[in-house]
Design an enzyme around this catalytic site. Structure first.
Site, PDB file in Angstrom:
ATOM      1  N   GLY A 283      -1.221   5.333  -7.367  1.00  0.00           N
ATOM      2  CA  GLY A 283      -1.674   3.946  -7.338  1.00  0.00           C
ATOM      3  C   GLY A 283      -0.665   3.082  -6.608  1.00  0.00           C
ATOM      4  O   GLY A 283      -0.017   3.507  -5.633  1.00  0.00           O
ATOM      5  N   SER A 284      -0.478   1.871  -7.110  1.00  0.00           N
ATOM      6  CA  SER A 284       0.357   0.896  -6.400  1.00  0.00           C
ATOM      7  C   SER A 284       1.830   1.268  -6.386  1.00  0.00           C
ATOM      8  O   SER A 284       2.611   0.711  -5.608  1.00  0.00           O
ATOM      9  CB  SER A 284       0.208  -0.479  -7.033  1.00  0.00           C
ATOM     10  OG  SER A 284      -1.146  -0.872  -6.979  1.00  0.00           O
ATOM     11  N   THR A 285       2.232   2.215  -7.237  1.00  0.00           N
ATOM     12  CA  THR A 285       3.634   2.611  -7.195  1.00  0.00           C
ATOM     13  C   THR A 285       3.951   3.273  -5.859  1.00  0.00           C
ATOM     14  O   THR A 285       5.118   3.476  -5.517  1.00  0.00           O
ATOM     15  CB  THR A 285       3.987   3.594  -8.334  1.00  0.00           C
ATOM     16  OG1 THR A 285       3.137   4.736  -8.220  1.00  0.00           O
ATOM     17  CG2 THR A 285       3.782   2.970  -9.698  1.00  0.00           C
TER      18      THR A 285
END
Lengths: 618, 388
Positions: free
Chosen positions: A320-322
């Site tokens: 995801g956004s990581t």
């Protein structure tokens, strides 16, 4: 008289012939004797020794496993056994009757003992009961005069005093399988009751922990009775293995993860020491040593929370956004974007016939790079991912440890996946779609990473671009010897400090600037501030209708909820630790994984800061 | 050694009627010495077999030796013509006893071989070994070469051999049966029976071999099969042979040392005090010891030959060589057996293996040899009387 003379002459001749025949036979005897006692003497001497000498292996004590502070995680426990020697008792039944007044004996035990007694010679001790308590041992000991043929024997068995805590790193021991016997020629494996490491460090460092078996040469007679010990060669005990884990912190992390299906990894960004590696739910490795019942086994196997999986290394999640810091770095390094360039986020972006949504309805408006990280704006990263292209994103991610196993010293690590054009062509036989770059640019799509990879990624960002590799054993174990690890000398990742500083600034903003996606999870204690990145990974495709309905996480079945992720490093001024937390199907990264990361990171720093790392990276 | 190439001249004193004093003067001391030496080896080995103890074997064996030596002297003192006169009687007695064990014998070792007389277990087949030699010697003593050439003349002695052999086989005692046949064969041979007749006999024996096979007991067949291929049953019947070879071979040239034989001490060697005593001896004393013992046996046999050749009477010659050959067969079959050259047939090592009857009957036999020596110049008539 004449015929008598003839007869005597014939007799003499015949006697000489007979003597000649007999002499020939005696010659054959002598020749045979020579053949057996001179020509074949060595062969038979060996066979006679083989007859006479019975080698008995002496099992070495297995090395202990300790945490970084010397707290025992795996020890050897005395296993008190009651044995009975049939020939030393008038009747085995009498002895068992006497014994059953002191310690309980089931009918099943009795049947097995009788069976064993029939199978073995009368001087071979038969196991009556194992794993006796101290009290039971004492009671038997006191009554020994009334228990003919009873012997108390002390063996060793592996014991994990912390039970579930750290079980995934420790692994467990168990009886060698047929395959183990085939692969490993160590005769120790043949010893009854011998256990070998089957997972975790018990497995990967098994040769060192196992030690070398001793030997006792016994002279035995034809029926196998031991006459005397001829020679004794003490073995070499297994080495004690010190881990980099801190049990207190491990325990804290495990409690903090609670009964969710979750993983947390904390590592030292300079040395690569893994300080915490928690995976919940866990299991009790002692049950494997003891032997699992089939119900216990099927419960472990069928549990949807996968208690046997060491999630930090063996579970792969879309980051995801990581993942966005990787896209940002790829863009900065390829000059596809400058830190000051702004991108306008109207809440969606259109590419061809497809519409790509930002997580925020209505959009973020105009954002620079730091702002985009702080707000985790999807549209910004769609845009710069499109500019950079998937191949350069792939190259950057791989440099930070994603897409292949970190080569941590634990078995069962999975590689994750960072796609590029080449990969898609080989794996799926299809060309890369420009839209896929957008999806993968926000850590969805094909991208997969393990929590350990994410922690490593965060560590490499925090340590200013050095290729630190995580490990759980404090020392470098070569074969059966432990050497101190050399001072870390990680290779540079060839990423400019300026780019890294911008990304770190963005991650700082996430946690510490109002409006950051993890502002609520900031650490306020002096010198312990944290910088991080939230992530929410979709596990299924979200339809337009659902997007309109804006369902709450709790309204969706557990299996379909988003994974919550959080990566961070701290303290922000002089980073020492990185963390990755993944809560499976936990919902939003900021709210489900963030508080956990906050608590763990705070606890780690409280406990460990002030302990100066031994070496700065070179 | 004087060879009787010519009829001997009557010596200076009267050989026909010898006094006890004369006889004692005539005792062949080298025979006594050799027997004692062999038996001495036996005592030493039995002492070692009991792990350095006179009990349970060595002492008993010494007592039997003393008893046997007494018998030897008594037998030797008796006039050789007495033995000739009573040869057939002894044979008949032995036959009756053999039939008796068939009818009511003690079952021992899976075979009916003994009659228990209380103080000793009488083994009629042992008596038969002696009786048969005496009877055949008597039969051929009175026979001229022409007579021996007639096939019909050979029929009675053939029956004399086959009747007890059949009974012994039925016991079943393959070893003794073989020894009866082979020692009788030797007597037939030296008495002058033509070689082609032996050939015919052997050929017909081969012809009935399949029939004989059907008479063999299972354990005997198994022994023969295992002898041909010892590895076929290394833990069962082949175990004895295999362990015996290991013991012998591991002894090497100089042996493991007295009372240091591991194979025997740790009981890997079966029957170490009886049939496999040679193995035990050779394990502890090596090839040097084994050859020494073999040399003692050869000297003893050579002594027997010397005595036979010096006898004036055909009876004396045949008895001396018959006993000597029997003795030879004992040690040859035994040692060949423990070295894996012939099947395990259960023949003891003469004068060494622990056991009473074999020792006593052998010493009885040597008593006859001694008697033949003492009375070597006595002329014997066709029926055992003094020849004028």
């Amino acid at each position: 008289m004449y015929h008598d003379y003839d007869r005597a002459k014939l007799f003499t001749r015949r006697a000489f012939m007979l003597a000649g025949g007999q002499a020939t036979l005696v010659g054959a005897l002598a020749a045979r004797m020579y053949y057996l006692q001179v020509v074949e003497a060595n062969k038979y001497a060996l066979e006679a020794e083989g007859n006479r000498i019975s080698m008995q292996l002496l099992a070495p004590p297995r090395g202990l496993i300790l945490d970084r502070n010397g707290v025992a995680m795996a020890i050897n426990q005395h296993n008190y056994r009651v044995l009975a020697v049939p020939e030393q008792t008038p009747s085995i039944d009498y002895t068992l009757d006497q014994l059953s007044r002191i310690i309980p004996l089931s009918d099943g035990d009795r049947a097995r003992i009788h069976k064993d007694a029939r199978r073995h010679r009368s001087f071979v001790p038969i196991t009556v009961r194992e794993n006796l308590s101290w009290e039971e041992v004492a009671r038997v000991e006191v009554n020994i005069p009334d228990l003919p043929g009873v012997v108390i024997d002390v063996g060793q068995s592996r014991f994990y005093p912390l039970e579930q805590l750290g079980a995934h790193i420790l692994g467990y021991v168990s009886a060698p399988s047929e395959a183990d016997l085939g692969n490993d020629a160590d005769p120790l494996l043949e010893l009854p009751g011998f256990r070998i490491g089957k997972s975790g460090v018990e497995k990967i460092y098994d040769p060192a922990l196992r030690g070398k078996g001793g030997k006792s040469e016994l002279e035995v007679n034809a029926v196998g009775r031991v006459i005397r010990e001829l020679k004794r060669e003490e073995g070499q005990p297994g080495i004690n293995l010190t881990l980099t884990l801190d049990l207190k912190l491990q325990e804290f992390a495990a409690q903090r993860l609670g009964d969710q299906s979750a993983a947390a990894v904390v590592m030292d960004i300079h040395t690569g020491d893994v300080i915490v590696m928690a995976s919940t739910p866990s299991f009790d490795p002692n049950t494997f040593n003891r032997g699992l019942s089939s119900t216990e086994w099927s419960e472990l196997i069928n549990n949807p929370y996968a208690p046997l999986t060491n999630k930090p290394i063996a579970a792969q999640y879309p980051p995801g956004s990581t993942f966005k810091p990787m896209v940002a770095l790829a863009a900065l390094e390829s000059n596809s974007v400058t830190p000051d360039q702004r991108v306008f986020c109207p809440g969606y972006v259109q590419l061809g016939n497809f519409v790509f949504h930002c997580w925020k309805h209505g959009g973020h408006g105009s954002l620079d790079l730091v702002g985009a990280i702080k707000n985790s704006c999807d549209v910004y990263f769609y845009e710069i991912a499109r500019r950079v292209g998937i191949d350069r994103i792939h190259d950057m991610a791989v440099r930070f440890g994603l897409g292949s196993a970190t080569s941590i010293d634990l078995p069962g690590e999975r590689p994750g996946l960072i796609p590029d054009r080449e990969w898609k062509r080989t794996a799926m036989g299809q060309p890369w779609h420009p839209g896929e770059t957008l999806v993968n640019g926000i850590g969805q799509g094909y991208v997969l990473a393990t929590p350990l990879q994410l922690a490593t990624m965060a560590a490499r960002i925090a340590n200013d671009g050095y290729g630190v590799v995580p490990h759980v054993a404090r020392d470098a174990i070569v074969g059966t010897e432990a050497h101190r690890r050399p001072p870390p000398n990680w290779p540079s990742l060839e990423v400019s400090h300026a780019s890294l500083a911008v990304v770190r600034q963005g991650m700082f903003a996430v946690c510490n600037e109002p409006g950051g996606t993890a502002y609520r999870e900031r650490i306020t204690e002096d010198g312990m501030w944290m910088a991080g990145k939230t992530g929410t990974a979709q596990v299924r495709h979200i339809t337009a209708r659902e997007r309109e309905a804006d369902k709450k996480n709790e309204e969706i079945p557990w299996k379909e909820r988003d994974h919550a992720l959080f990566v961070a490093f701290a303290p922000v001024q002089t980073p020492r630790f990185s963390i990755a937390v993944v809560v499976e199907h936990g919902g939003h990264g900021g709210s489900a994984a963030g508080p956990i990361a906050h608590d763990i990171m705070l606890e780690v720093q409280k406990r460990m800061l002030g302990i100066i790392p031994t070496m700065e990276p070179g | 050694m004087m060879l009787p190439l010519a009829p001997r001249q009557p010596s200076h004193f009267n050989r026909t009627e010898m006094t006890w004093r004369d006889k004692i003067w005539q005792i062949n001391w080298s025979l006594i010495a050799l027997i004692t030496a062999v038996c001495g080896v036996g005592f030493l080995t039995l002492y070692s077999a009991a792990q350095g103890s006179l009990e349970p074997w060595a002492l008993k064996q010494m007592l039997r030796f003393l008893l046997g030596m007494g018998i030897l002297f008594l037998v030797a003192m008796v006039d050789i013509r007495f033995w000739m006169r009573h040869a057939y009687t002894l044979y008949l007695v032995a036959m009756v006893l053999l039939v008796a064990v068939q009818i009511r014998g003690t079952v021992g070792m899976g075979a009916q071989r003994w009659i228990d007389l209380g103080f000793i277990q009488l083994q009629p087949s042992e008596i038969m070994k002696i009786a048969l030699i005496l009877s055949l010697a008597r039969y051929f003593h009175g026979a001229s070469l022409q007579e021996i050439g007639r096939p019909l003349f050979l029929l009675p002695p053939l029956i004399m051999v086959l009747a007890p052999t059949g009974l012994v086989l039925k016991q079943p005692d393959l070893g003794t049966a073989l020894m009866l046949v082979m020692s009788s064969g030797a007597i037939f041979f030296i008495a002058g029976v033509r070689l082609w007749k032996f050939g015919m006999l052997i050929a017909s024996a081969l012809a009935v071999l399949p029939v004989a096979w059907s008479f063999l007991h299972d354990y005997q067949r198994k022994r023969l099969i295992v002898f041909l291929d010892p590895d076929s049953d290394p833990l069962g019947a082949g175990y004895h042979i295999t362990q015996s070879k290991i013991a012998l071979g591991s002894g090497g040239i100089f042996g493991k040392g007295y009372m240091m034989g591991t194979q025997s001490r740790l009981n890997f060697l079966p029957e170490k005090q009886t049939d496999f005593i040679f193995t035990m001896f050779a394990e502890e004393w090596g090839m040097v010891g084994g050859l020494f013992l073999l040399a003692l046996y050869v000297l003893l046999v050579a002594n027997g030959y010397a005595i036979a050749l010096r006898c004036r009477s055909q009876f004396g010659r045949l008895v001396a060589l018959g006993v000597t050959t029997t003795f030879f067969l004992y040690f040859f079959i035994n040692t060949a057996m423990v070295m894996g050259l012939v099947p395990v047939v259960g023949v003891p090592l003469p004068l060494i293996s622990y056991g009473g009857t074999a020792m006593l009957s052998l010493l009885f036999g040597f008593g006859l040899v001694m008697s033949a020596y003492i009375h070597r110049d006595v002329q014997i008539g066709r029926r055992g009387s003094h020849e004028d």
